[in-house]
Design an enzyme around this catalytic site. Structure first.
Site, PDB file in Angstrom:
ATOM      1  N   CYS A 127      32.539  87.369  36.230  1.00 38.65           N
ATOM      2  CA  CYS A 127      33.205  88.634  35.859  1.00 38.65           C
ATOM      3  C   CYS A 127      34.950  88.330  35.499  1.00 38.65           C
ATOM      4  O   CYS A 127      35.561  89.036  35.512  1.00 38.65           O
ATOM      5  CB  CYS A 127      33.087  89.602  37.031  1.00 38.65           C
ATOM      6  SG  CYS A 127      31.170  90.139  36.857  1.00 38.65           S
ATOM      7  N   LYS A 199      30.878  98.248  45.227  1.00 38.69           N
ATOM      8  CA  LYS A 199      29.858  97.613  44.151  1.00 38.69           C
ATOM      9  C   LYS A 199      29.438  96.504  44.992  1.00 38.69           C
ATOM     10  O   LYS A 199      29.877  95.527  45.399  1.00 38.69           O
ATOM     11  CB  LYS A 199      30.273  97.112  42.810  1.00 38.69           C
ATOM     12  CG  LYS A 199      29.488  96.416  42.134  1.00 38.69           C
ATOM     13  CD  LYS A 199      29.981  96.116  40.529  1.00 38.69           C
ATOM     14  CE  LYS A 199      29.038  95.436  39.681  1.00 38.69           C
ATOM     15  NZ  LYS A 199      29.501  95.199  38.394  1.00 38.69           N
ATOM     16  N   ARG A 209      21.352  93.036  33.531  1.00 39.18           N
ATOM     17  CA  ARG A 209      21.863  91.589  32.804  1.00 39.18           C
ATOM     18  C   ARG A 209      20.916  91.196  31.740  1.00 39.18           C
ATOM     19  O   ARG A 209      21.653  90.541  30.863  1.00 39.18           O
ATOM     20  CB  ARG A 209      21.546  90.823  34.380  1.00 39.18           C
ATOM     21  CG  ARG A 209      22.941  91.160  35.167  1.00 39.18           C
ATOM     22  CD  ARG A 209      22.907  90.049  36.316  1.00 39.18           C
ATOM     23  NE  ARG A 209      23.795  90.533  37.350  1.00 39.18           N
ATOM     24  CZ  ARG A 209      23.954  90.147  38.334  1.00 39.18           C
ATOM     25  NH1 ARG A 209      23.169  89.091  38.986  1.00 39.18           N
ATOM     26  NH2 ARG A 209      24.899  90.770  39.347  1.00 39.18           N
ATOM     27  N   ARG A 221      27.240  86.132  42.342  1.00 38.60           N
ATOM     28  CA  ARG A 221      28.412  86.860  42.504  1.00 38.60           C
ATOM     29  C   ARG A 221      28.886  87.407  43.783  1.00 38.60           C
ATOM     30  O   ARG A 221      29.439  88.501  43.952  1.00 38.60           O
ATOM     31  CB  ARG A 221      28.239  88.232  41.502  1.00 38.60           C
ATOM     32  CG  ARG A 221      27.782  88.314  40.132  1.00 38.60           C
ATOM     33  CD  ARG A 221      28.346  89.397  39.272  1.00 38.60           C
ATOM     34  NE  ARG A 221      27.626  89.767  37.956  1.00 38.60           N
ATOM     35  CZ  ARG A 221      27.675  88.935  36.894  1.00 38.60           C
ATOM     36  NH1 ARG A 221      28.499  87.834  37.026  1.00 38.60           N
ATOM     37  NH2 ARG A 221      27.024  89.327  35.801  1.00 38.60           N
ATOM     38  N   GLU A 237      37.318  98.880  51.144  1.00 40.29           N
ATOM     39  CA  GLU A 237      37.317  98.621  49.717  1.00 40.29           C
ATOM     40  C   GLU A 237      37.807 100.004  48.998  1.00 40.29           C
ATOM     41  O   GLU A 237      38.540  99.825  47.953  1.00 40.29           O
ATOM     42  CB  GLU A 237      35.995  98.314  49.219  1.00 40.29           C
ATOM     43  CG  GLU A 237      35.557  96.903  48.993  1.00 40.29           C
ATOM     44  CD  GLU A 237      36.231  95.812  48.036  1.00 40.29           C
ATOM     45  OE1 GLU A 237      37.172  96.680  47.402  1.00 40.29           O
ATOM     46  OE2 GLU A 237      36.179  94.725  48.087  1.00 40.29           O
ATOM     47  N   LYS A 252      28.072 101.886  43.920  1.00 41.98           N
ATOM     48  CA  LYS A 252      26.774 101.170  42.992  1.00 41.98           C
ATOM     49  C   LYS A 252      26.010  99.966  43.877  1.00 41.98           C
ATOM     50  O   LYS A 252      26.798  99.201  44.183  1.00 41.98           O
ATOM     51  CB  LYS A 252      27.715 100.409  41.680  1.00 41.98           C
ATOM     52  CG  LYS A 252      26.673  99.988  40.634  1.00 41.98           C
ATOM     53  CD  LYS A 252      27.461  99.576  39.694  1.00 41.98           C
ATOM     54  CE  LYS A 252      26.586  98.699  38.753  1.00 41.98           C
ATOM     55  NZ  LYS A 252      27.298  98.076  37.770  1.00 41.98           N
ATOM     56  N   SER A 278      20.063  99.825  36.683  1.00 40.84           N
ATOM     57  CA  SER A 278      18.839  99.529  35.963  1.00 40.84           C
ATOM     58  C   SER A 278      17.509  99.229  36.673  1.00 40.84           C
ATOM     59  O   SER A 278      16.550  99.759  36.352  1.00 40.84           O
ATOM     60  CB  SER A 278      19.155  98.341  35.123  1.00 40.84           C
ATOM     61  OG  SER A 278      19.535  97.450  35.679  1.00 40.84           O
ATOM     62  N   TYR A 317      20.407 105.873  33.525  1.00 40.57           N
ATOM     63  CA  TYR A 317      19.694 105.948  32.319  1.00 40.57           C
ATOM     64  C   TYR A 317      18.840 106.862  32.232  1.00 40.57           C
ATOM     65  O   TYR A 317      17.968 107.129  31.055  1.00 40.57           O
ATOM     66  CB  TYR A 317      19.055 104.398  32.374  1.00 40.57           C
ATOM     67  CG  TYR A 317      20.012 103.335  32.621  1.00 40.57           C
ATOM     68  CD1 TYR A 317      20.750 102.936  31.392  1.00 40.57           C
ATOM     69  CD2 TYR A 317      20.176 102.907  34.009  1.00 40.57           C
ATOM     70  CE1 TYR A 317      21.449 101.979  31.819  1.00 40.57           C
ATOM     71  CE2 TYR A 317      21.129 101.893  34.299  1.00 40.57           C
ATOM     72  CZ  TYR A 317      21.674 101.458  33.026  1.00 40.57           C
ATOM     73  OH  TYR A 317      22.663 100.439  33.141  1.00 40.57           O
TER      74      TYR A 317
HETATM   75  C1  PBG Z   1      29.025  94.242  35.225  1.00 43.57           C
HETATM   76  C2  PBG Z   1      27.955  95.281  35.442  1.00 43.57           C
HETATM   77  C3  PBG Z   1      26.853  95.157  35.958  1.00 43.57           C
HETATM   78  C4  PBG Z   1      26.414  96.481  35.854  1.00 43.57           C
HETATM   79  C5  PBG Z   1      27.104  97.285  35.212  1.00 43.57           C
HETATM   80  N1  PBG Z   1      28.379  96.390  35.059  1.00 43.57           N
HETATM   81  C6  PBG Z   1      26.151  94.127  36.355  1.00 43.57           C
HETATM   82  C7  PBG Z   1      26.642  93.056  37.105  1.00 43.57           C
HETATM   83  O1  PBG Z   1      27.561  93.323  37.902  1.00 43.57           O
HETATM   84  O2  PBG Z   1      25.884  92.144  37.345  1.00 43.57           O
HETATM   85  C8  PBG Z   1      24.920  96.854  36.544  1.00 43.57           C
HETATM   86  C9  PBG Z   1      24.447  98.074  35.823  1.00 43.57           C
HETATM   87  C10 PBG Z   1      22.982  98.339  36.163  1.00 43.57           C
HETATM   88  O3  PBG Z   1      22.201  97.504  36.819  1.00 43.57           O
HETATM   89  O4  PBG Z   1      22.606  99.340  35.556  1.00 43.57           O
HETATM   90  N2  PBG Z   1      30.139  94.386  34.308  1.00 43.57           N
END
Ligand code: PBG
Length: 326
Positions: A127, A199, A209, A221, A237, A252, A278, A317
């Protein structure tokens, strides 16, 4: 036995709606949309049934489909035509997100939120900018401070293209303040920042991904995203992002982190967003395909629970599917 109090009295059909504490509306939802500069046709995303990567020329049509369900906001993710070490296509004026943002804001009434991150644009999938020699010592791979100017460029390029809101997701320290400064300097004082404030480094991002082609090519990460074990740290945070001017605070993933959603709701007056990611989507679909769960019921219950925990905005989604049923 004292049965003066019988909560069951209020559970009957005529009254349960009157005493219901939580209501979902299509206006709570933000639908993620994937736009892929490398394809001429829609490509289904296997691990996210019903979702596709759409070509640039189909982006407006895709957003119109979302709007027809009553959902008014979209979150744009881009897959660029090429990647490099710094992710420079992320801030190109003719980049994929910039191009479709212009078209969508010109041609539809959708509220356009853009993901501000580099992982879909860097050839290594991290990132941000890598530290020198990073692949050899995987523990600290991304150079925080060198990444900030790059994501400032990304945010301003999105705002120039007409983005209504920007959403930085890279978990760099100082990113919200850096983006706020850059937007203000460029004349976008009215563009809000929705920070992915808490996050977590989550295995639930797996299907995304694949969808966005943003998996790190080495390492992981965990030195920038949060440790799933930490609840108090999430408040630190969020505090930092509030100090730096975040307008909306996101947690998230959502379902495994409802305690964090609830904490943020209780401790701040800001709007709270939660990202039903996701993996949360894929697992319900997989179980439903086997006939083990009723998809509409569990999806609705999931979103209701996220809202009950304290989220005002829900990225999901399931947005279109559930909106159509409400
Ligand atoms: C990274 C980003 C991610 C998601 C949204 N923005 C993936 C990550 O951090 O690896 C994940 C979203 C999801 O799983 O629906 N820019």
């Amino acid at each position: 036995m004292d049965l003066t109090n019988r909560p069951r009295r209020l559970r009957g059909d005529g009254v349960r709606g009157l005493v219901s504490e939580t209501h979902l509306s299509p206006r709570d939802f933000i639908a993620p949309v994937f736009v892929d500069a490398t394809t001429d046709e829609r490509v289904p995303i296997e691990s996210m049934p019903g979702h596709e990567r759409v070509p640039i020329d189909e982006a407006v049509a895709r957003v119109e489909e979302v709007l027809e369900t009553g959902v008014e906001a979209v979150m744009l993710f881009g897959i660029p035509e090429s990647k490099d070490e710094r992710g420079s296509r992320a801030w190109a004026a003719d980049g994929v997100v910039q191009e479709v943002t212009r078209r969508i804001t010109d041609e539809t009434d959708a509220y356009v939120i853009t993901d501000v991150c580099l992982c879909e644009y860097t050839d290594h999938g991290h990132c941000g900018m890598l530290e020198d020699g990073a692949p050899e010592h995987c523990d600290q791979t991304v150079d925080n401070d060198a990444t900030l100017p790059l994501i400032q460029n990304v945010a301003t390029s999105h705002a120039r293209a007409g983005a209504d809101m920007v959403a930085p997701s890279g978990m760099m320290d100082g990113m919200v303040g850096a983006i706020r400064d850059a937007l203000d300097d460029d004349g976008h004082t009215n563009v809000p920042v929705m920070s992915y404030a808490a996050k977590f480094e989550s295995a639930f991002y797996g299907p995304f991904r694949d969808a966005a082609d943003g998996a790190p090519s080495f390492g992981n990460r965990r030195h920038y995203q949060m440790d799933p074990a930490n609840r108090r740290e999430a408040m630190r945070e969020v505090d930092l992002d509030v100090e730096q001017g975040a307008d909306v605070l996101m947690v998230k993933p959502a379902l495994p982190y409802l305690d964090i959603v609830s904490d943020v709701r209780q401790n701040y007056d800001h709007p709270v967003a939660a990202y039903n990611v996701s993996g949360e989507y894929a697992m319900l679909h997989a179980a439903a395909e086997k006939g083990w769960l009723d998809l509409d019921e569990v999806a609705h219950e999931s979103l209701l629970s996220i809202k009950r925990a304290g989220a005002d905005l829900i990225l999901t989604y399931f947005a279109e599917r559930i909106a159509e049923q409400l």
